[in-house]
Design a protein around this motif. Structure first.
Motif, PDB file in Angstrom:
ATOM      1  N   HIS A 404       0.812  -1.228   0.000  1.00 42.66           N
ATOM      2  CA  HIS A 404       0.000   0.000   0.000  1.00 42.66           C
ATOM      3  C   HIS A 404       0.845   1.279   0.000  1.00 42.66           C
ATOM      4  N   PHE A 405       2.041   1.226   0.564  1.00 41.27           N
ATOM      5  CA  PHE A 405       2.802   2.472   0.813  1.00 41.27           C
ATOM      6  C   PHE A 405       4.260   2.361   0.359  1.00 41.27           C
ATOM      7  N   ARG A 406       4.467   1.718  -0.765  1.00 45.57           N
ATOM      8  CA  ARG A 406       5.844   1.566  -1.250  1.00 45.57           C
ATOM      9  C   ARG A 406       6.552   2.920  -1.365  1.00 45.57           C
ATOM     10  N   ASP A 407       5.812   3.904  -1.844  1.00 47.99           N
ATOM     11  CA  ASP A 407       6.417   5.235  -2.026  1.00 47.99           C
ATOM     12  C   ASP A 407       6.914   5.836  -0.717  1.00 47.99           C
ATOM     13  N   GLU A 408       6.219   5.495   0.354  1.00 51.46           N
ATOM     14  CA  GLU A 408       6.636   6.067   1.640  1.00 51.46           C
ATOM     15  C   GLU A 408       7.966   5.461   2.107  1.00 51.46           C
ATOM     16  N   TYR A 409       8.147   4.182   1.826  1.00 52.53           N
ATOM     17  CA  TYR A 409       9.450   3.567   2.124  1.00 52.53           C
ATOM     18  C   TYR A 409      10.536   4.287   1.310  1.00 52.53           C
ATOM     19  N   LEU A 410      10.230   4.516   0.022  1.00 51.33           N
ATOM     20  CA  LEU A 410      11.219   5.155  -0.847  1.00 51.33           C
ATOM     21  C   LEU A 410      11.506   6.586  -0.400  1.00 51.33           C
ATOM     22  N   ALA A 411      10.483   7.247   0.140  1.00 54.42           N
ATOM     23  CA  ALA A 411      10.683   8.624   0.613  1.00 54.42           C
ATOM     24  C   ALA A 411      11.726   8.685   1.730  1.00 54.42           C
ATOM     25  N   HIS A 412      11.799   7.611   2.531  1.00 53.47           N
ATOM     26  CA  HIS A 412      12.828   7.572   3.573  1.00 53.47           C
ATOM     27  C   HIS A 412      14.218   7.562   2.961  1.00 53.47           C
ATOM     28  N   LEU A 413      14.324   6.890   1.815  1.00 55.14           N
ATOM     29  CA  LEU A 413      15.629   6.808   1.152  1.00 55.14           C
ATOM     30  C   LEU A 413      16.011   8.163   0.536  1.00 55.14           C
ATOM     31  N   THR A 414      15.044   8.795  -0.123  1.00 52.49           N
ATOM     32  CA  THR A 414      15.367  10.086  -0.755  1.00 52.49           C
ATOM     33  C   THR A 414      15.530  11.186   0.302  1.00 52.49           C
ATOM     34  N   HIS A 415      14.808  11.058   1.395  1.00 51.00           N
ATOM     35  CA  HIS A 415      14.851  12.074   2.454  1.00 51.00           C
ATOM     36  C   HIS A 415      16.061  11.862   3.373  1.00 51.00           C
ATOM     37  N   GLY A 416      16.656  10.683   3.293  1.00 57.35           N
ATOM     38  CA  GLY A 416      17.777  10.366   4.185  1.00 57.35           C
ATOM     39  C   GLY A 416      17.332  10.132   5.609  1.00 57.35           C
ATOM     40  N   GLY A 417      16.113   9.685   5.790  1.00 55.63           N
ATOM     41  CA  GLY A 417      15.581   9.416   7.136  1.00 55.63           C
ATOM     42  C   GLY A 417      14.084   9.575   7.119  1.00 55.63           C
ATOM     43  N   CYS A 418      13.477   9.580   8.292  1.00 51.13           N
ATOM     44  CA  CYS A 418      12.018   9.640   8.366  1.00 51.13           C
ATOM     45  C   CYS A 418      11.515  11.064   8.148  1.00 51.13           C
ATOM     46  N   PRO A 419      10.623  11.260   7.171  1.00 48.54           N
ATOM     47  CA  PRO A 419      10.107  12.609   6.917  1.00 48.54           C
ATOM     48  C   PRO A 419       8.970  13.035   7.856  1.00 48.54           C
ATOM     49  N   PHE A 420       8.600  12.185   8.812  1.00 49.23           N
ATOM     50  CA  PHE A 420       7.452  12.498   9.673  1.00 49.23           C
ATOM     51  C   PHE A 420       7.901  13.063  11.028  1.00 49.23           C
ATOM     52  N   ASP A 421       7.026  13.867  11.632  1.00 49.18           N
ATOM     53  CA  ASP A 421       7.265  14.387  12.975  1.00 49.18           C
ATOM     54  C   ASP A 421       6.386  13.594  13.945  1.00 49.18           C
ATOM     55  N   PRO A 422       6.995  12.728  14.779  1.00 51.56           N
ATOM     56  CA  PRO A 422       6.174  11.889  15.652  1.00 51.56           C
ATOM     57  C   PRO A 422       5.324  12.685  16.641  1.00 51.56           C
ATOM     58  N   ALA A 423       5.721  13.918  16.939  1.00 53.68           N
ATOM     59  CA  ALA A 423       4.956  14.727  17.899  1.00 53.68           C
ATOM     60  C   ALA A 423       3.540  15.010  17.395  1.00 53.68           C
ATOM     61  N   ARG A 424       3.347  14.981  16.076  1.00 55.97           N
ATOM     62  CA  ARG A 424       2.024  15.298  15.530  1.00 55.97           C
ATOM     63  C   ARG A 424       1.012  14.170  15.743  1.00 55.97           C
ATOM     64  N   SER A 425       1.511  12.992  16.081  1.00 57.36           N
ATOM     65  CA  SER A 425       0.607  11.843  16.224  1.00 57.36           C
ATOM     66  C   SER A 425       0.121  11.617  17.647  1.00 57.36           C
ATOM     67  N   THR A 426       0.704  12.278  18.616  1.00 56.57           N
ATOM     68  CA  THR A 426       0.406  11.939  20.014  1.00 56.57           C
ATOM     69  C   THR A 426      -1.005  12.351  20.415  1.00 56.57           C
ATOM     70  N   ALA A 427      -1.443  11.763  21.519  1.00 59.38           N
ATOM     71  CA  ALA A 427      -2.793  12.039  22.021  1.00 59.38           C
ATOM     72  C   ALA A 427      -2.961  13.502  22.391  1.00 59.38           C
ATOM     73  N   TRP A 428      -1.856  14.182  22.725  1.00 67.69           N
ATOM     74  CA  TRP A 428      -1.941  15.576  23.162  1.00 67.69           C
ATOM     75  C   TRP A 428      -1.524  16.560  22.072  1.00 67.69           C
ATOM     76  N   ALA A 429      -1.246  16.057  20.854  1.00 67.33           N
ATOM     77  CA  ALA A 429      -0.750  16.942  19.790  1.00 67.33           C
ATOM     78  C   ALA A 429      -1.741  18.061  19.483  1.00 67.33           C
ATOM     79  N   GLY A 430      -3.020  17.720  19.365  1.00 64.13           N
ATOM     80  CA  GLY A 430      -4.028  18.713  19.019  1.00 64.13           C
ATOM     81  C   GLY A 430      -4.151  19.809  20.055  1.00 64.13           C
ATOM     82  N   ARG A 431      -4.049  19.395  21.319  1.00 65.30           N
ATOM     83  CA  ARG A 431      -4.216  20.355  22.419  1.00 65.30           C
ATOM     84  C   ARG A 431      -3.153  21.442  22.376  1.00 65.30           C
ATOM     85  N   GLU A 432      -1.909  21.033  22.028  1.00 64.21           N
ATOM     86  CA  GLU A 432      -0.835  22.023  22.011  1.00 64.21           C
ATOM     87  C   GLU A 432      -1.021  23.015  20.867  1.00 64.21           C
TER      88      GLU A 432
END
Lengths: 435, 234
Positions: A404-432
């Motif tokens: 389903h997400f082959r491109d996202e794996y490849l994005a890690h390679l082109t980005h040289g690491g994870c392009p996501f910010d884990p802080a945005r996923s937390t239960a308290w992210a919206g509140r901040e």
């Protein structure tokens, strides 16, 4: 449009729902007399006719499992309840035993009577002390009230129940590993055949059923097989507890007929997080291949989920929105399988270790696209090559996420690491953000 | 760490556990829980006591004790804090909670924090796998009781309250007992706290509350078509 059908969860909003008095006031233990008025074989027939299929993930017809017990075998027969709920995302048996332990105990008595067992065990994972307290107390209350012990309700039938605490091992949710644990050994799965119905606990005929399966039995006996079968779909009958977790407005337990869809459940649960979109989800725990927003209208029954290449499993709907990196999610599950592999079979023991190595490199943006194919090749060398399904489960999130997400794996390679910010996923992210 | 010797009462209880089962060895898992309750960890003495009672070798008992993660060969704190870092809890903030607690307690995974002057109790920390409470993510366990819907701040406050010796209750269960007391319950000796805490937490009730509001129930058994003649005939 499906409506919710609280049966097992119906006492959860009662004051002291775990007490015998609460359960008895709602007709609890009446099904026991109905069962004793039937022959054991007729109880098995009723459960067969109801269409009840195992609620622990595999979906094997419960009544048929019971009928495999060879009654001409002179050894004692045993019932073992699998209360080792550990599949990531699965969280239904724990609230069931916490809030309504007597429905499990009554189910244990009726089921043991049906298979002609005089000893039953409830194997609860050790990491849930309060749940163990509630089940221990329910068993003690049932003894005191004459629902357990000798000559129950004057029927001439005897049953003893032992509540057994595990000690921390996901693999003991696998039925033959559970039996090893219950025999005081390392929890390593056994080769089948022989199946537990023929040679299970102490090499005696044994039925192993999930908590929710056994807890569904009293209402089937009391209300009739046709009542149970009036819920659900053609081949997936009855009610089941659906567990919604993750990026949902109101996560929790929703008891509904099999065949309800994720779209319907999400409507009831208030949808996802405001301003976010569903990205991927598990239909039945981490061992069931990931699905996406394309699959919102798939009927959540054994056939419907199977038709889109996944499995209904334990109806553990873990919901992840677009803030979540699928590579991070899959790597974490893979680390879990590596940790929990019991080490008995080489493809799983070594394979899960290699999967972690390969995925870690990809998450860090190292390697090349060819590594994805190598990862799939590793999965191919694990799937179907061990005694139990743990290794198979380990490959599910990997192969489905690459599909389903082959491109996202490849994005890690082109980005040289994870392009996501884990802080945005937390239960308290919206509140901040809104603060 | 100094440990008490296994006394006659404990040895009698170990035999009592073995006697619950058709075959004594089935008692080994709860027996090892009792050893931990009595001695604070799995000791060589405890291994030999179990082996003698079950008439198996100490190596066989050791093999079992090292397989299961709840058995500790080294001591844990009075309060053993487990932070779920399996995928769902990790994503919902479990990773952040675990990082904050490691930093705050100045320890790594599976270690006991230093007992500071004024601390009446000790705390240890471990990252754990899915504990079947995903609808309450992120989840922390203390002595295997649920501490639901935690944040880094709430987790730090909780461990400080525990170190100070304040009474802390599970969000869905009883007042917290010590790790050794909890191990005794796992060995099959109830502690009388069963009636504390609610029937269910809020998330467990999410679907039931909607059903109540909308008047949804399972079908009325009297209304279901009678096709049961086949089974009641016999």
């Amino acid at each position: 449009m499906s409506t919710l059908t609280p049966v097992l969860s119906d006492t959860w909003d009662a004051e002291q729902g775990w007490k015998l008095s609460t359960y008895a006031a709602r007709g609890g233990y009446d099904a026991l007399d109905a069962a004793f008025a039937m022959s054991p074989d007729d109880v098995i027939t009723a459960v067969k006719d109801s269409g009840l299929r195992g609620r622990g993930g595999a979906g094997f017809p419960t009544g048929m499992k019971w009928s495999f017990i060879p009654q001409d075998n002179p050894k004692p027969k045993y019932l073992v309840v699998n209360a080792d709920e550990s599949e990531p995302g699965t969280c239904k048996d724990i609230p069931l035993m916490m809030g309504n332990p007597h429905v499990l105990v009554e189910g244990v008595i009726i089921s043991s009577y049906a298979i002609r067992a005089n000893k039953a065990f409830i194997y609860i994972r050790g990491e849930v002390v309060h749940v163990i307290r509630r089940v221990q107390a329910a068993v003690a209350e049932a003894y005191a009230a004459g629902h357990l012990g000798k000559d129950i309700h004057g029927s001439g039938y005897d049953l003893d129940v032992v509540v057994h605490a595990g000690a921390g091992a996901y693999i003991c949710g696998e039925e033959t590993a559970l039996l090893e644990g219950l025999e005081g050994r390392r929890g390593q799965p056994r080769l089948r055949p022989p199946f537990p119905a023929v040679a299970g606990l102490y090499a005696s005929p044994t039925v192993i059923n999930n908590v929710e399966s056994i807890a569904s039995v009293p209402a089937i006996v009391k209300n009739g097989a046709a009542w149970f079968a009036s819920m659900g779909t053609e081949k997936s009958k009855g009610h089941g507890i659906f567990s919604l977790s993750g990026h949902v407005a109101r996560p929790g337990q929703y008891e509904a007929p099999l065949g309800i869809t994720l779209r319907e459940l999400l409507d009831l649960a208030g949808g996802g997080r405001a301003g976010h979109q569903l990205k991927f989800w598990t239909p039945g725990g981490s061992s069931t291949p990931l699905l996406t927003a394309e699959h919102l209208d798939v009927p959540l029954d054994f056939e419907g989920v199977g038709a889109v290449g996944s499995m209904l499993g334990t109806r553990a709907l873990q919901i992840f929105d677009e803030t979540v990196c699928v590579v991070r999610a899959v790597l974490r599950w893979t680390e879990f399988y590596k940790h929990e592999s019991c080490g008995k079979c080489t493809p799983c023991r070594e394979g899960t270790w290699w999967l972690v190595q390969a995925l870690t490199r990809l998450e860090h943006g190292q390697g090349s696209e060819a590594d994805l194919d190598q990862l799939l090749d590793q999965c191919d060398n694990i799937l179907g090559r061990s005694f139990c399904a743990l290794g198979d489960g380990a490959t599910s999130p990997i192969s489905s996420s690459i599909a389903h997400f082959r491109d996202e794996y490849l994005a890690h390679l082109t980005h040289g690491g994870c392009p996501f910010d884990p802080a945005r996923s937390t239960a308290w992210a919206g509140r901040e953000v809104t603060a | 760490m100094a440990t008490n010797q296994l006394d006659d009462t404990t040895l009698a209880e170990l035999r009592e556990i073995a006697a619950r089962y058709p075959e004594a060895r089935s008692g080994l898992l709860p027996m090892l829980h009792l050893v931990q309750s009595a001695q604070g960890r799995i000791t060589p003495e405890g291994i030999e006591a179990c082996a003698a009672i079950l008439d198996i070798s100490p190596a066989e008992v050791s093999g079992v004790a090292t397989f299961y993660t709840m058995y500790k060969r080294h001591g844990v704190g009075d309060y053993h804090v487990g932070v779920c870092t399996n995928t769902l809890c990790a994503v919902m903030g479990g990773d952040e909670i675990f990082a904050r607690l490691k930093e705050h307690l100045e320890i790594g995974n599976d270690e006991v924090a230093v007992q500071r002057q004024g601390d009446s109790r000790t705390v240890s920390l471990e990252h754990i796998e899915c504990n079947a409470a995903c609808d309450y993510a992120p989840v922390v366990m203390v002595n295997w009781e649920f501490m639901d819907n935690q944040t880094p701040e709430s987790a730090v406050q909780m461990v400080e309250a525990l170190r100070a010796g304040h009474e802390v209750s599970s969000t869905r269960g009883p007042r917290l007992c010590t790790w050794r007391e909890a191990e005794r319950v796992l060995a099959g000796f109830p502690d009388g706290r069963v009636d504390e805490g609610p029937t269910a937490g809020e998330a467990s009730l999410a679907g039931l509350r909607i059903a109540r509001e909308r008047g949804w129930t399972a079908p009325d058994p009297a209304q279901t078509p009678a096709v049961e003649a086949k089974e009641s005939e016999a």
